[in-house]
Design a protein around this motif. Structure first.
Motif, PDB file in Angstrom:
ATOM      1  N   ILE A   1      -9.626  -8.944  17.954  1.00 15.28           N
ATOM      2  CA  ILE A   1      -8.538  -8.581  18.858  1.00 15.28           C
ATOM      3  C   ILE A   1      -7.212  -9.088  18.301  1.00 15.28           C
ATOM      4  CG2 ILE A   1      -7.656  -8.803  21.207  1.00 15.28           C
ATOM      5  CD1 ILE A   1     -10.504  -9.379  22.115  1.00 15.28           C
ATOM      6  N   PHE A   2      -6.251  -8.177  18.179  1.00 13.62           N
ATOM      7  CA  PHE A   2      -4.911  -8.502  17.673  1.00 13.62           C
ATOM      8  C   PHE A   2      -3.889  -8.302  18.780  1.00 13.62           C
ATOM      9  CE2 PHE A   2      -7.419  -6.746  14.238  1.00 13.62           C
ATOM     10  CZ  PHE A   2      -7.179  -7.586  13.167  1.00 13.62           C
ATOM     11  N   HIS A   3      -2.891  -9.142  18.815  1.00 17.31           N
ATOM     12  CA  HIS A   3      -1.747  -8.906  19.695  1.00 17.31           C
ATOM     13  C   HIS A   3      -0.801  -7.942  18.985  1.00 17.31           C
ATOM     14  CE1 HIS A   3      -2.469 -12.107  22.756  1.00 17.31           C
ATOM     15  NE2 HIS A   3      -3.305 -12.480  21.804  1.00 17.31           N
ATOM     16  N   ASP A   4      -0.475  -6.845  19.646  1.00 16.35           N
ATOM     17  CA  ASP A   4       0.332  -5.804  19.009  1.00 16.35           C
ATOM     18  C   ASP A   4       1.664  -6.338  18.480  1.00 16.35           C
ATOM     19  OD1 ASP A   4      -1.667  -4.078  19.575  1.00 16.35           O
ATOM     20  OD2 ASP A   4      -0.596  -2.913  21.092  1.00 16.35           O
ATOM     21  N   SER A   5       2.219  -7.318  19.163  1.00 20.26           N
ATOM     22  CA  SER A   5       3.520  -7.859  18.760  1.00 20.26           C
ATOM     23  C   SER A   5       3.456  -8.563  17.399  1.00 20.26           C
ATOM     24  CB  SER A   5       4.035  -8.851  19.815  1.00 20.26           C
ATOM     25  OG  SER A   5       3.121  -9.923  19.978  1.00 20.26           O
ATOM     26  N   GLU A   6       2.245  -8.882  16.934  1.00 27.42           N
ATOM     27  CA  GLU A   6       2.095  -9.631  15.689  1.00 27.42           C
ATOM     28  C   GLU A   6       1.612  -8.769  14.528  1.00 27.42           C
ATOM     29  OE1 GLU A   6      -0.582 -12.721  16.804  1.00 27.42           O
ATOM     30  OE2 GLU A   6       0.742 -13.525  18.345  1.00 27.42           O
ATOM     31  N   ILE A   7       1.284  -7.506  14.792  1.00 24.81           N
ATOM     32  CA  ILE A   7       0.679  -6.666  13.762  1.00 24.81           C
ATOM     33  C   ILE A   7       1.632  -6.403  12.604  1.00 24.81           C
ATOM     34  CG2 ILE A   7      -0.172  -4.320  13.297  1.00 24.81           C
ATOM     35  CD1 ILE A   7      -1.636  -4.441  15.970  1.00 24.81           C
ATOM     36  N   ALA A   8       2.904  -6.185  12.903  1.00 22.64           N
ATOM     37  CA  ALA A   8       3.876  -5.922  11.832  1.00 22.64           C
ATOM     38  C   ALA A   8       3.993  -7.130  10.893  1.00 22.64           C
ATOM     39  CB  ALA A   8       5.235  -5.574  12.427  1.00 22.64           C
ATOM     40  N   ASP A   9       3.985  -8.345  11.463  1.00 26.85           N
ATOM     41  CA  ASP A   9       4.049  -9.551  10.625  1.00 26.85           C
ATOM     42  C   ASP A   9       2.798  -9.677   9.766  1.00 26.85           C
ATOM     43  OD1 ASP A   9       6.498 -10.275  11.661  1.00 26.85           O
ATOM     44  OD2 ASP A   9       5.648 -11.534  13.238  1.00 26.85           O
ATOM     45  N   MET A  10       1.657  -9.343  10.345  1.00 27.21           N
ATOM     46  CA  MET A  10       0.408  -9.398   9.586  1.00 27.21           C
ATOM     47  C   MET A  10       0.423  -8.392   8.444  1.00 27.21           C
ATOM     48  SD  MET A  10      -2.547 -10.763   9.153  1.00 27.21           S
ATOM     49  CE  MET A  10      -2.946 -11.605  10.677  1.00 27.21           C
ATOM     50  N   ALA A  11       0.948  -7.218   8.709  1.00 21.47           N
ATOM     51  CA  ALA A  11       1.029  -6.188   7.668  1.00 21.47           C
ATOM     52  C   ALA A  11       1.904  -6.657   6.506  1.00 21.47           C
ATOM     53  CB  ALA A  11       1.577  -4.896   8.255  1.00 21.47           C
ATOM     54  N   ARG A  12       2.983  -7.376   6.831  1.00 21.08           N
ATOM     55  CA  ARG A  12       3.854  -7.891   5.768  1.00 21.08           C
ATOM     56  C   ARG A  12       3.132  -8.931   4.921  1.00 21.08           C
ATOM     57  NH1 ARG A  12       8.035  -6.917   9.508  1.00 21.08           N
ATOM     58  NH2 ARG A  12       7.755  -8.920  10.567  1.00 21.08           N
ATOM     59  N   LEU A  13       2.343  -9.799   5.586  1.00 24.03           N
ATOM     60  CA  LEU A  13       1.581 -10.806   4.845  1.00 24.03           C
ATOM     61  C   LEU A  13       0.563 -10.163   3.904  1.00 24.03           C
ATOM     62  CD1 LEU A  13       0.699 -13.730   7.293  1.00 24.03           C
ATOM     63  CD2 LEU A  13       2.009 -13.854   5.186  1.00 24.03           C
ATOM     64  N   MET A  14      -0.020  -9.066   4.364  1.00 23.76           N
ATOM     65  CA  MET A  14      -1.019  -8.386   3.543  1.00 23.76           C
ATOM     66  C   MET A  14      -0.370  -7.411   2.556  1.00 23.76           C
ATOM     67  SD  MET A  14      -4.267  -7.720   6.090  1.00 23.76           S
ATOM     68  CE  MET A  14      -5.360  -7.293   4.734  1.00 23.76           C
ATOM     69  N   ARG A  15       0.983  -7.395   2.557  1.00 26.51           N
ATOM     70  CA  ARG A  15       1.735  -6.524   1.638  1.00 26.51           C
ATOM     71  C   ARG A  15       1.259  -5.076   1.752  1.00 26.51           C
ATOM     72  NH1 ARG A  15       0.807 -11.355  -0.499  1.00 26.51           N
ATOM     73  NH2 ARG A  15      -1.185 -10.801  -1.416  1.00 26.51           N
ATOM     74  N   THR A  16       1.274  -4.583   2.992  1.00 32.35           N
ATOM     75  CA  THR A  16       0.751  -3.240   3.261  1.00 32.35           C
ATOM     76  C   THR A  16       1.849  -2.282   3.693  1.00 32.35           C
ATOM     77  OG1 THR A  16       0.254  -3.873   5.551  1.00 32.35           O
ATOM     78  CG2 THR A  16      -1.507  -4.122   3.947  1.00 32.35           C
ATOM     79  N   ASP A  17       3.053  -2.484   3.194  1.00 32.38           N
ATOM     80  CA  ASP A  17       4.166  -1.605   3.583  1.00 32.38           C
ATOM     81  C   ASP A  17       3.901  -0.149   3.195  1.00 32.38           C
ATOM     82  OD1 ASP A  17       5.408  -3.834   4.473  1.00 32.38           O
ATOM     83  OD2 ASP A  17       6.620  -4.128   2.671  1.00 32.38           O
ATOM     84  N   ASP A  18       3.048   0.031   2.184  1.00 36.97           N
ATOM     85  CA  ASP A  18       2.859   1.388   1.674  1.00 36.97           C
ATOM     86  C   ASP A  18       1.706   2.133   2.342  1.00 36.97           C
ATOM     87  OD1 ASP A  18       1.061  -0.373   0.629  1.00 36.97           O
ATOM     88  OD2 ASP A  18       0.943   0.582  -1.344  1.00 36.97           O
ATOM     89  N   TYR A  19       1.061   1.512   3.331  1.00 40.36           N
ATOM     90  CA  TYR A  19       0.065   2.282   4.065  1.00 40.36           C
ATOM     91  C   TYR A  19       0.024   1.872   5.535  1.00 40.36           C
ATOM     92  CZ  TYR A  19      -3.518  -1.466   3.543  1.00 40.36           C
ATOM     93  OH  TYR A  19      -4.237  -2.621   3.582  1.00 40.36           O
ATOM     94  N   LEU A  20      -0.758   2.572   6.301  1.00 39.49           N
ATOM     95  CA  LEU A  20      -0.684   2.492   7.754  1.00 39.49           C
ATOM     96  C   LEU A  20      -1.180   1.153   8.293  1.00 39.49           C
ATOM     97  CD1 LEU A  20      -2.069   6.042   8.622  1.00 39.49           C
ATOM     98  CD2 LEU A  20       0.315   5.301   8.643  1.00 39.49           C
ATOM     99  N   GLU A  21      -0.559   0.719   9.400  1.00 44.46           N
ATOM    100  CA  GLU A  21      -1.021  -0.493  10.069  1.00 44.46           C
ATOM    101  C   GLU A  21      -2.474  -0.354  10.499  1.00 44.46           C
ATOM    102  OE1 GLU A  21       1.697  -1.276  13.213  1.00 44.46           O
ATOM    103  OE2 GLU A  21       3.249  -2.077  11.891  1.00 44.46           O
ATOM    104  N   LEU A  22      -2.890   0.863  10.855  1.00 46.03           N
ATOM    105  CA  LEU A  22      -4.272   1.103  11.246  1.00 46.03           C
ATOM    106  C   LEU A  22      -5.232   0.717  10.124  1.00 46.03           C
ATOM    107  CD1 LEU A  22      -6.424   2.303  13.112  1.00 46.03           C
ATOM    108  CD2 LEU A  22      -5.920   4.541  12.138  1.00 46.03           C
ATOM    109  N   GLU A  23      -4.895   1.103   8.905  1.00 44.69           N
ATOM    110  CA  GLU A  23      -5.737   0.745   7.767  1.00 44.69           C
ATOM    111  C   GLU A  23      -5.754  -0.766   7.561  1.00 44.69           C
ATOM    112  OE1 GLU A  23      -5.345   3.242   4.132  1.00 44.69           O
ATOM    113  OE2 GLU A  23      -3.777   4.248   5.304  1.00 44.69           O
ATOM    114  N   MET A  24      -4.613  -1.395   7.776  1.00 41.24           N
ATOM    115  CA  MET A  24      -4.542  -2.838   7.644  1.00 41.24           C
ATOM    116  C   MET A  24      -5.472  -3.528   8.637  1.00 41.24           C
ATOM    117  SD  MET A  24      -3.194  -5.810   9.154  1.00 41.24           S
ATOM    118  CE  MET A  24      -1.925  -5.208  10.251  1.00 41.24           C
ATOM    119  N   LEU A  25      -5.488  -3.049   9.882  1.00 35.00           N
ATOM    120  CA  LEU A  25      -6.375  -3.616  10.890  1.00 35.00           C
ATOM    121  C   LEU A  25      -7.837  -3.483  10.473  1.00 35.00           C
ATOM    122  CD1 LEU A  25      -4.850  -2.395  14.296  1.00 35.00           C
ATOM    123  CD2 LEU A  25      -4.678  -4.659  13.261  1.00 35.00           C
TER     124      LEU A  25
END
Length: 327
Positions: free
Chosen positions: A213-237
């Motif tokens: 379970i992820f808090h939506d407000s934190e997903i963008a920060d998590m995506a940045r940590l995983m260096r996933t700017d080039d693909y969807l947040e869904l894939e990151m999850l």
């Protein structure tokens, strides 16, 4: 050789029992036990403790705080950290705080004996193990320690991927009725929108669902940590869920000698979808063995919850697997 006083400090009765079993009965040791860091520190202040076998993840006062207090108060005892938190940064920190060695859980008896012998605590000869009276362990405590070890391995992997230090909690292990499970999830969701990934697993007759379970407000920060700017947040999850769930299940499976097959991870979306998951599984989850692990990342306002929900039928099979350690 005169007796050496060894203090075992761990909040898990199973972990304390495993260490007692690993110390040969032929060695001249006076062994004390403490279930918390604060209790251990008070005992050391009284004097006479030669060696402290110290866990890190404990309530009230953790191992890091104990090490810091020992240094500040100049309390002289040799410390060996024995922990499930196997992150490279955790090892570096405890050695920097004065620990003489780090042993990963569950402690290998030969490694522990060699470490003690190397510190001059016991003779160079390593006698055969003799059984010390270690008492009985409840199922809940035994399984909590199994989860603790698995959680630590998963955190070490996550730390490498993200380049962060993962702060580990004490896992919660409870038998919940479906209504209580529903309430627990509702509490987790309060005040924030959630996204969740679900993945089923089964092996050796033991089955369940993992829910990250992820808090939506934190997903963008998590995506940045995983260096996933080039693909969807869904894939990151999905990627993060696959990593954490697989690592945690693998850590449990290794300890209870099963192999879990995992289904495909599915994104459940917002909180309403979690309600739907409970509704669909209401019969299977009438009484659920629920494991909750709340990870947080140091220096970032990011945390997420991993729930492992074992079916009621799985509890008896898990009990059999753990019977040797519990008795």
């Amino acid at each position: 050789m005169s007796a050496v006083t060894v203090l075992i400090c761990d909040d898990s009765s199973l972990a304390r029992k495993q260490l007692l079993r690993a110390l040969p009965a032929a060695w001249p040791l006076d062994i004390l036990q403490a279930a918390s860091g604060r209790e251990a520190l008070e005992r050391i202040r009284e004097g006479g403790v030669d060696v402290l076998l110290l866990d890190l993840t404990m309530p009230d006062m953790d191992g890091y705080q104990v090490l810091a207090a020992l240094r500040q108060e100049q309390l002289g005892c040799k410390v060996i950290v024995i922990s499930a938190d196997v992150q490279e940064e955790a090892v570096r920190r405890v050695l920097g705080l004065g620990a003489l060695a780090f042993i990963r859980k569950p402690a290998d008896p030969l490694h522990l004996q060699q470490t003690l012998a190397g510190l001059g605590v016991a003779g160079a000869e390593l006698p055969a193990l003799g059984e010390r009276n270690a008492g009985q362990v409840s199922f809940r405590d035994a399984f909590r320690e199994v989860v603790n070890v698995a959680m630590g391995r998963a955190a070490a992997l996550l730390a490498k991927v993200l380049g962060v230090f993962v702060q580990l909690p004490i896992p919660n292990v409870n038998i919940l009725e479906v209504g209580e499970l529903h309430m627990a999830l509702a509490d987790a969701a309060q005040g924030d929108k959630l996204s969740a990934v679900c993945q089923g697993y089964i092996g050796g007759g033991i089955a369940g669902e993992a829910l990250l379970i992820f808090h939506d407000s934190e997903i963008a920060d998590m995506a940045r940590l995983m260096r996933t700017d080039d693909y969807l947040e869904l894939e990151m999850l999905l990627d993060l869920s696959s990593l954490l769930i697989s690592a945690c299940l693998s850590g449990i499976a290794d300890q209870i000698d099963v192999v879990f097959s995992q289904g495909h991870p599915q994104v459940l979306g917002q909180h309403a979808s979690i309600d739907e998951l409970i509704r669909v599984n209401r019969q299977r989850w009438k009484n659920t063995l629920a494991v909750e692990i709340s990870y947080s990342l140091e220096g970032h306002d990011i945390h997420f919850d991993l729930l492992l929900l074992f079916t009621e039928d799985s509890v008896e099979l898990l009990s059999r697997k753990l019977a040797l350690e519990m008795n």
